[in-house]
Design an enzyme around this catalytic site. Structure first.
Site, PDB file in Angstrom:
ATOM      1  N   LYS A 199     -14.900  53.567  49.013  1.00  0.00           N
ATOM      2  CA  LYS A 199     -15.320  52.829  47.760  1.00  0.00           C
ATOM      3  C   LYS A 199     -16.019  51.539  47.823  1.00  0.00           C
ATOM      4  O   LYS A 199     -17.154  51.240  47.223  1.00  0.00           O
ATOM      5  CB  LYS A 199     -14.202  52.769  46.675  1.00  0.00           C
ATOM      6  N   THR A 241     -10.087  50.582  41.802  1.00  0.00           N
ATOM      7  CA  THR A 241     -10.763  50.081  43.018  1.00  0.00           C
ATOM      8  C   THR A 241     -10.116  48.644  43.199  1.00  0.00           C
ATOM      9  O   THR A 241      -9.940  47.840  42.403  1.00  0.00           O
ATOM     10  CB  THR A 241     -12.305  49.782  42.610  1.00  0.00           C
ATOM     11  N   LYS A 274     -15.746  41.242  41.414  1.00  0.00           N
ATOM     12  CA  LYS A 274     -14.610  41.761  41.975  1.00  0.00           C
ATOM     13  C   LYS A 274     -14.678  42.749  43.172  1.00  0.00           C
ATOM     14  O   LYS A 274     -14.178  42.485  44.279  1.00  0.00           O
ATOM     15  CB  LYS A 274     -13.474  42.419  40.743  1.00  0.00           C
TER      16      LYS A 274
END
Lengths: 284, 284
Positions: free
Chosen positions: A163, A88, A231
């Site tokens: 995502k 990701t 993150k």
């Protein structure tokens, strides 16, 4: 996650070249016949298709463009090969990888997943892919060996963007059930009874069904780490900023999860947010 | 909703006394044998069990404690009768109704529902009940004729508190999928494709599955009205304030929905929030 995913490829008879910063993590794969490489570049040079599953976007940048001895996997990969990054990561970085790779006659896909450790083991990952159609058709059969669904969303970066949408809904969705159950508990209702009553209706969500019971049990084991969500939220905020979009809900989730990380909960599961509402009265 | 719910009671053979501010809304019930009353007090005085389904907490206060000619249904109801308020209303008001009623040897339950118009018609409402156990056992068989589940959460006010938890999860959950799909659309992904990919996983919610497709189709018909959600969010904020709890996620949902009401979307369905992110870039 990487080793579980690689394992499915071995099971399906694909000869595998592997590298990891920590060699022990690859031992099980090596015992099943995978060939060890000391650097990502060496593995890239040996393979027709390179699949990476890393930590941070900075790791991806390092591995793909690395200024170190190896010079990065784009430089090392064979002409005509296919690079698939399943980390990701940043949509812009995915675009850059794709465009630099193309100059070297190399194809690239971004293919982040949702479903976590368990999904990687059970082949139930959802794979979100960005890149050229031709590259997708080449990578799809491999990706299908690791997930329950593989969807191309558009050109390079689109897998990452999808995502990030997923993570936005995850992060704010967590705030939703935590606040709902925190008030219930504070006003002396049994929050498990409330969860049981409301989860089937319009208040329902994956988190309310799957994470709330753990949180109510004071089970804060991951699942998905707080520091990983932090993150991902940052990446999503970056993307929103670039689109000139304000996301006040995500800003709240960001504040709360950054605070949790600061308070030392970085390695806890994301459901620890409920504990925070209980102990800090929701101060965000 | 009230007339759909009353209809189930008639179907099950209960003799019904009815009142509504607008008599025409009761016509269908009157044709099926219900007896009309010109005031709530008159209906209350004729019945063993009084069920109310009103708009705002101020309506509930008026009907139960009214300073008008009738003097409110608590004063008018027969000793030994049971009052059930199914309006989504204030927990504190429910407590006050219960305690004043008890002084007159009258039982009271708060029993708000989720499931909306459709749930009321299909008997698929979820009924959340607060009040004494004895009163609950008396009211339960009637409530079960209107819903798929009837749960007692605790003493007076607990049904309202559970419903407010539900509304908190609903309101913030709406922000979650709207922000997720707004970014996807802004960065040129097909938001329907994104919805399709992410709804089955950890990002999944009732709203993402049921309301997002309508919003993406620019169908902003209610469902559930913006102005009703604004009312419920205020009640939930009041409850949180009383518990000394800060709900930063709900604060964001409140700002956004109050803004939508101000912009003239009070009568639209709550999924109109997505349109707001598109047109105003999420300014909250």
């Amino acid at each position: 996650m990487g080793s579980s995913m690689a394992n499915h490829l071995i099971t399906n008879g694909h000869p595998l070249h592997v590298h990891n910063r920590t060699r022990e993590k690859a031992e099980a794969l090596l015992e099943r016949g995978a060939i060890w490489h000391d650097t990502p570049e060496s593995a890239a040079n040996a393979a027709d298709v390179l699949i990476t599953m890393l930590g941070l976007p900075s790791d991806v940048e390092q591995v793909y463009f690395g200024k170190t001895a190896g010079g990065g996997v784009i430089a090392a990969a064979k002409s005509g090969s296919l690079l698939i990054d399943m980390t990701t990561s940043s949509p812009r970085l995915a675009e850059r990888i794709s465009s630099v790779a193309r100059e070297r006659n190399i194809e690239a896909l971004d293919a982040p997943v949702s479903g976590g450790d368990v999904g990687a083991r059970n082949k139930s990952l959802v794979v979100m892919v960005g890149g050229e159609e031709e590259a997708f058709h080449r990578g799809e059969p491999l990706l299908q060996q690791m997930g329950q669904s593989v969807t191309r969303l558009g050109p390079a970066g689109s897998g990452q963007r999808c995502k990030l949408s997923n993570q936005i809904a995850v992060a704010i969705g967590m705030v939703a059930w935590c606040e709902a159950l925190a008030v219930a508990k504070a006003s002396n209702l049994d929050p498990s009874a409330v969860q049981d009553v409301i989860r089937a209706g319009a208040a329902g969500s994956w988190g309310l069904t799957n994470l709330a019971p753990r949180a109510l049990n004071e089970d804060f084991k991951p699942g998905f780490l707080v520091r990983h969500l932090v993150k991902d939220i940052r990446l999503a905020q970056e993307e929103a900023d670039l689109q000139g979009l304000r996301l006040p809900g995500l800003e709240v989730a960001q504040k709360l999860y950054e605070l949790l990380e600061k308070l030392g909960y970085g390695e806890a599961g994301t459901q620890v947010l409920f504990h925070h509402y209980e102990t800090n009265r929701g101060v965000g």
